[in-house]
Design an enzyme around this catalytic site. Structure first.
Site, PDB file in Angstrom:
ATOM      1  N   LYS A 177      76.615  91.874  19.191  1.00  0.00           N
ATOM      2  CA  LYS A 177      76.326  93.040  18.348  1.00  0.00           C
ATOM      3  C   LYS A 177      75.273  93.917  19.002  1.00  0.00           C
ATOM      4  O   LYS A 177      75.291  95.136  18.860  1.00  0.00           O
ATOM      5  CB  LYS A 177      75.882  92.587  16.964  1.00  0.00           C
ATOM      6  CG  LYS A 177      77.059  92.229  16.086  1.00  0.00           C
ATOM      7  CD  LYS A 177      76.591  91.648  14.775  1.00  0.00           C
ATOM      8  CE  LYS A 177      77.348  90.375  14.486  1.00  0.00           C
ATOM      9  NZ  LYS A 177      76.606  89.447  13.652  1.00  0.00           N
TER      10      LYS A 177
ATOM     11  N   GLU B  38      87.610 100.549  24.310  1.00  0.00           N
ATOM     12  CA  GLU B  38      88.957 100.586  24.875  1.00  0.00           C
ATOM     13  C   GLU B  38      89.838  99.565  24.153  1.00  0.00           C
ATOM     14  O   GLU B  38      89.373  98.490  23.801  1.00  0.00           O
ATOM     15  CB  GLU B  38      88.851 100.233  26.370  1.00  0.00           C
ATOM     16  CG  GLU B  38      90.080 100.562  27.156  1.00  0.00           C
ATOM     17  CD  GLU B  38      89.923 100.185  28.631  1.00  0.00           C
ATOM     18  OE1 GLU B  38      89.009 100.710  29.279  1.00  0.00           O
ATOM     19  OE2 GLU B  38      90.718  99.362  29.102  1.00  0.00           O
TER      20      GLU B  38
ATOM     21  N   CYS C 226      85.011  96.895  28.747  1.00  0.00           N
ATOM     22  CA  CYS C 226      85.051  95.445  28.512  1.00  0.00           C
ATOM     23  C   CYS C 226      83.692  94.979  28.042  1.00  0.00           C
ATOM     24  O   CYS C 226      82.674  95.470  28.511  1.00  0.00           O
ATOM     25  CB  CYS C 226      85.339  94.703  29.812  1.00  0.00           C
ATOM     26  SG  CYS C 226      86.999  94.856  30.383  1.00  0.00           S
ATOM     27  N   ILE C 227      83.692  94.008  27.144  1.00  0.00           N
ATOM     28  CA  ILE C 227      82.427  93.430  26.677  1.00  0.00           C
ATOM     29  C   ILE C 227      82.530  91.915  26.747  1.00  0.00           C
ATOM     30  O   ILE C 227      83.587  91.346  26.455  1.00  0.00           O
ATOM     31  CB  ILE C 227      82.090  93.922  25.248  1.00  0.00           C
ATOM     32  CG1 ILE C 227      80.803  93.270  24.738  1.00  0.00           C
ATOM     33  CG2 ILE C 227      83.209  93.696  24.282  1.00  0.00           C
ATOM     34  CD1 ILE C 227      80.293  93.860  23.427  1.00  0.00           C
TER      35      ILE C 227
ATOM     36  N   SER D  21      90.198  92.090  21.707  1.00  0.00           N
ATOM     37  CA  SER D  21      90.554  90.672  21.529  1.00  0.00           C
ATOM     38  C   SER D  21      90.223  90.270  20.090  1.00  0.00           C
ATOM     39  O   SER D  21      89.592  91.033  19.355  1.00  0.00           O
ATOM     40  CB  SER D  21      89.736  89.820  22.495  1.00  0.00           C
ATOM     41  OG  SER D  21      88.374  89.866  22.130  1.00  0.00           O
TER      42      SER D  21
ATOM     43  N   GLN E 199      76.850  82.842  23.194  1.00  0.00           N
ATOM     44  CA  GLN E 199      77.619  83.460  22.105  1.00  0.00           C
ATOM     45  C   GLN E 199      77.088  83.055  20.720  1.00  0.00           C
ATOM     46  O   GLN E 199      76.418  82.049  20.578  1.00  0.00           O
ATOM     47  CB  GLN E 199      79.104  83.093  22.232  1.00  0.00           C
ATOM     48  CG  GLN E 199      79.775  83.885  23.341  1.00  0.00           C
ATOM     49  CD  GLN E 199      81.234  83.517  23.557  1.00  0.00           C
ATOM     50  OE1 GLN E 199      81.807  82.754  22.799  1.00  0.00           O
ATOM     51  NE2 GLN E 199      81.818  84.069  24.601  1.00  0.00           N
ATOM     52  N   ARG E 200      77.439  83.851  19.726  1.00  0.00           N
ATOM     53  CA  ARG E 200      77.057  83.660  18.319  1.00  0.00           C
ATOM     54  C   ARG E 200      75.556  83.685  18.094  1.00  0.00           C
ATOM     55  O   ARG E 200      75.042  83.039  17.191  1.00  0.00           O
ATOM     56  CB  ARG E 200      77.604  82.338  17.739  1.00  0.00           C
ATOM     57  CG  ARG E 200      79.087  82.159  17.703  1.00  0.00           C
ATOM     58  CD  ARG E 200      79.886  83.102  16.861  1.00  0.00           C
ATOM     59  NE  ARG E 200      79.614  83.360  15.465  1.00  0.00           N
ATOM     60  CZ  ARG E 200      80.274  82.836  14.456  1.00  0.00           C
ATOM     61  NH1 ARG E 200      81.184  81.939  14.651  1.00  0.00           N
ATOM     62  NH2 ARG E 200      80.026  83.215  13.215  1.00  0.00           N
ATOM     63  N   LYS E 201      74.846  84.401  18.933  1.00  0.00           N
ATOM     64  CA  LYS E 201      73.397  84.532  18.735  1.00  0.00           C
ATOM     65  C   LYS E 201      73.000  85.988  18.495  1.00  0.00           C
ATOM     66  O   LYS E 201      71.829  86.331  18.514  1.00  0.00           O
ATOM     67  CB  LYS E 201      72.647  84.017  19.980  1.00  0.00           C
ATOM     68  CG  LYS E 201      72.844  82.531  20.278  1.00  0.00           C
ATOM     69  CD  LYS E 201      71.994  82.166  21.498  1.00  0.00           C
ATOM     70  CE  LYS E 201      72.409  80.886  22.170  1.00  0.00           C
ATOM     71  NZ  LYS E 201      72.362  79.698  21.334  1.00  0.00           N
ATOM     72  N   GLY E 202      73.992  86.846  18.361  1.00  0.00           N
ATOM     73  CA  GLY E 202      73.695  88.261  18.068  1.00  0.00           C
ATOM     74  C   GLY E 202      73.687  89.163  19.296  1.00  0.00           C
ATOM     75  O   GLY E 202      73.479  90.365  19.181  1.00  0.00           O
TER      76      GLY E 202
HETATM   77  N1  ACO Z   1      84.361  82.434  15.536  1.00  0.00           N
HETATM   78  C1  ACO Z   1      84.288  83.234  14.443  1.00  0.00           C
HETATM   79  N2  ACO Z   1      83.641  84.435  14.425  1.00  0.00           N
HETATM   80  C2  ACO Z   1      83.059  84.824  15.561  1.00  0.00           C
HETATM   81  C3  ACO Z   1      83.091  84.052  16.749  1.00  0.00           C
HETATM   82  C4  ACO Z   1      83.770  82.795  16.697  1.00  0.00           C
HETATM   83  N3  ACO Z   1      83.835  82.003  17.751  1.00  0.00           N
HETATM   84  N4  ACO Z   1      82.430  84.698  17.715  1.00  0.00           N
HETATM   85  C5  ACO Z   1      81.990  85.858  17.162  1.00  0.00           C
HETATM   86  N5  ACO Z   1      82.385  85.936  15.870  1.00  0.00           N
HETATM   87  C6  ACO Z   1      82.176  87.031  14.942  1.00  0.00           C
HETATM   88  C7  ACO Z   1      81.162  86.713  13.885  1.00  0.00           C
HETATM   89  O1  ACO Z   1      81.412  87.528  12.765  1.00  0.00           O
HETATM   90  C8  ACO Z   1      79.879  87.132  14.564  1.00  0.00           C
HETATM   91  O2  ACO Z   1      78.887  87.444  13.673  1.00  0.00           O
HETATM   92  P1  ACO Z   1      78.015  86.264  12.957  1.00  0.00           P
HETATM   93  O3  ACO Z   1      77.599  85.306  14.034  1.00  0.00           O
HETATM   94  O4  ACO Z   1      76.903  87.020  12.323  1.00  0.00           O
HETATM   95  O5  ACO Z   1      78.946  85.636  11.978  1.00  0.00           O
HETATM   96  C9  ACO Z   1      80.307  88.378  15.296  1.00  0.00           C
HETATM   97  O6  ACO Z   1      81.661  88.154  15.662  1.00  0.00           O
HETATM   98  C10 ACO Z   1      79.536  88.723  16.568  1.00  0.00           C
HETATM   99  O7  ACO Z   1      78.588  87.796  16.857  1.00  0.00           O
HETATM  100  P2  ACO Z   1      77.576  88.010  18.056  1.00  0.00           P
HETATM  101  O8  ACO Z   1      76.725  86.776  18.146  1.00  0.00           O
HETATM  102  O9  ACO Z   1      76.834  89.303  17.912  1.00  0.00           O
HETATM  103  O10 ACO Z   1      78.563  88.186  19.271  1.00  0.00           O
HETATM  104  P3  ACO Z   1      78.712  87.298  20.602  1.00  0.00           P
HETATM  105  O11 ACO Z   1      77.435  87.375  21.382  1.00  0.00           O
HETATM  106  O12 ACO Z   1      79.236  85.983  20.286  1.00  0.00           O
HETATM  107  O13 ACO Z   1      79.768  88.192  21.378  1.00  0.00           O
HETATM  108  C11 ACO Z   1      81.956  88.782  21.996  1.00  0.00           C
HETATM  109  C12 ACO Z   1      80.968  88.658  20.829  1.00  0.00           C
HETATM  110  C13 ACO Z   1      81.359  89.706  23.059  1.00  0.00           C
HETATM  111  C14 ACO Z   1      83.260  89.397  21.496  1.00  0.00           C
HETATM  112  C15 ACO Z   1      82.176  87.353  22.567  1.00  0.00           C
HETATM  113  O14 ACO Z   1      82.845  86.587  21.626  1.00  0.00           O
HETATM  114  C16 ACO Z   1      82.930  87.306  23.885  1.00  0.00           C
HETATM  115  O15 ACO Z   1      82.376  87.576  24.940  1.00  0.00           O
HETATM  116  N6  ACO Z   1      84.248  86.929  23.841  1.00  0.00           N
HETATM  117  C17 ACO Z   1      85.072  86.777  25.028  1.00  0.00           C
HETATM  118  C18 ACO Z   1      85.423  88.108  25.640  1.00  0.00           C
HETATM  119  C19 ACO Z   1      86.041  89.055  24.646  1.00  0.00           C
HETATM  120  O16 ACO Z   1      86.946  88.715  23.914  1.00  0.00           O
HETATM  121  N7  ACO Z   1      85.529  90.312  24.622  1.00  0.00           N
HETATM  122  C20 ACO Z   1      86.019  91.377  23.790  1.00  0.00           C
HETATM  123  C21 ACO Z   1      87.250  91.945  24.405  1.00  0.00           C
HETATM  124  S1  ACO Z   1      87.707  93.506  23.724  1.00  0.00           S
HETATM  125  C22 ACO Z   1      86.986  94.661  24.779  1.00  0.00           C
HETATM  126  O17 ACO Z   1      86.462  94.269  25.787  1.00  0.00           O
HETATM  127  C23 ACO Z   1      87.001  96.111  24.411  1.00  0.00           C
END
Ligand code: ACO
Ligand code: ZN
Length: 342
Positions: free
Chosen positions: A222, A242, A208-209, A246, A216-219
């Site tokens: 990644k 896994e 899980c991540i 989402s 969120q959206r700050k990198g």
């Molecule tokens: N809308 C559109 N694109 C998005 C969004 C959003 N709300 N959030 C992330 N992205 C996309 C973008 O392409 C983004 O890159 P960009 O900002 O350069 O455009 C990219 O995903 C990742 O951005 P990050 O800032 O590196 O990621 P973030 O810190 O926001 O974390 C994460 C991504 C972990 C998936 C987060 O959205 C989260 O915690 N979501 C809720 C829990 C979840 O769904 N986890 C994944 C489940 S699957 C698993 O666990 C195996």
């Protein structure tokens, strides 16, 4: 899809509602009725259920039960955060709309005064476990679920509030938790985390991540993904997250895979195989194939699949893949793969 706000009727575009699904729904209802009879026995034997193991009817029951959010907001450190989904907190917490978390040990309470009292006693200033990475203000802690069971369980309760499709694992013994923190003079504040099975038969390198919504959206997402692959490289294994992913998980992974693979293809001269790409990146061959296929970089020539990487096309895809996120400085990672202690 996220249950993070109530909407008014005016906000819904009822013209876009499709009515053609009726027949399928009928079919489903009939098959649900049938399986409902059949499934009783199965239910009794399944205590710990992952969605993969549920048949359609039990899945529907599970969805019915967890459709409505139980906890509306949480307080965590300096943030008040609106939750997204149901999380199976112990029943005594279910009458509270808001829960107060200690941001360090992740214990949760129903009242602010309880948290204030707790904060005077709690001497943690960072997650338990080992600090395995520090670069600038960013630190990563590795928490063994077996050694820190309560912390692991608290983290799962918290994470489920933002994860829709994951089953909550009570059996935290089997997992390691990698907790990312921003540190200042008040302590190390959790930004997000990922969990990883100590032993995975399916070569999962991440279970899980989560990045907490204020971050969120700050990198950071990644960064967490890149970190999980750095661990796999140190283990000398390939890894994959896994399933199911989402919507946000898939977006983040696709972005990561695209950037990593295209960066290599751009710099590389001559031929390169998927196996070689996989060895260099620890990304599983299937994930490389689906990524390159979705970018239409795989062609079928003379009975073989080949990667066709025109520099201009690569640049276009790289631009579309967005920002790179925070870099993992591997020289700051001090870690050895998990070994069971006798
Ligand atoms: N809308 C559109 N694109 C998005 C969004 C959003 N709300 N959030 C992330 N992205 C996309 C973008 O392409 C983004 O890159 P960009 O900002 O350069 O455009 C990219 O995903 C990742 O951005 P990050 O800032 O590196 O990621 P973030 O810190 O926001 O974390 C994460 C991504 C972990 C998936 C987060 O959205 C989260 O915690 N979501 C809720 C829990 C979840 O769904 N986890 C994944 C489940 S699957 C698993 O666990 C195996
Ligand atoms: Zn505490």
């Amino acid at each position: 899809m996220r249950l993070d706000e109530w909407v008014k009727l005016e906000q819904l575009d009822l013209d876009s509602v499709e009515t053609v699904v009726d027949e399928k729904v009928e079919d489903k209802v009939t098959s649900l009725k049938m399986t409902r009879h059949q499934k009783r026995k199965i239910d009794e034997t399944h205590v710990e259920v992952g969605h993969e193991e549920l048949d359609a009817a039990s899945l529907r029951e599970h969805e019915e039960f967890t459709k409505v959010k139980n906890i509306a907001t949480i307080e965590l450190g300096r943030y008040e955060i609106e939750t997204w989904y149901f999380s199976p907190f112990p029943p005594e917490y279910n009458d509270s709309l808001k829960l107060y978390f200690c941001e360090f040990c992740l214990n949760f309470m129903k009242r602010k005064e309880q948290l204030q009292r707790h904060m005077r006693k709690c001497d943690l200033k960072h997650p338990p476990g080992d600090e395995i990475y520090r670069s600038g203000t960013l630190s990563m802690f590795e928490v063994d679920g077996k050694k820190n069971k309560v912390y692991g369980q608290n983290l799962c309760y918290l994470a489920k509030l933002f994860l829709d499709h994951k089953t909550l694992y009570y059996d935290v013994d089997l997992f390691l938790f990698y907790v990312l923190c921003e540190c200042d003079d008040r302590g190390c504040h959790m930004v997000g985390y990922f969990s990883k099975e100590k032993h995975s038969e399916e070569s999962y390198n991440l279970a899980c991540i989560l990045t907490l919504p204020p971050y969120q959206r700050k990198g950071y997402g990644k960064f967490l993904i890149a970190f999980s692959y750095e661990l796999s490289k140190k283990e000398g294994k390939v890894g994959t997250p896994e399933r199911p992913l989402s919507d946000l998980g898939l977006l983040s992974y696709r972005g990561y895979w695209t950037r990593v693979l295209l960066d290599i293809l751009k710099k590389h001269k001559g031929n390169i195989s998927i196996k070689e790409l996989s060895d260099m990146t620890a990304i599983k061959a299937e994930d490389i194939l689906t990524t390159l296929q979705s970018l239409e970089l795989i062609q079928y020539r003379k009975g073989q699949h080949v990667i066709c990487a025109d520099p201009k096309v690569l640049d276009r895809h790289l631009k579309a893949a967005g920002r790179g996120g925070l870099e993992v400085d591997v020289s700051k990672l001090i870690w050895t793969p998990y070994k069971e202690q006798s």
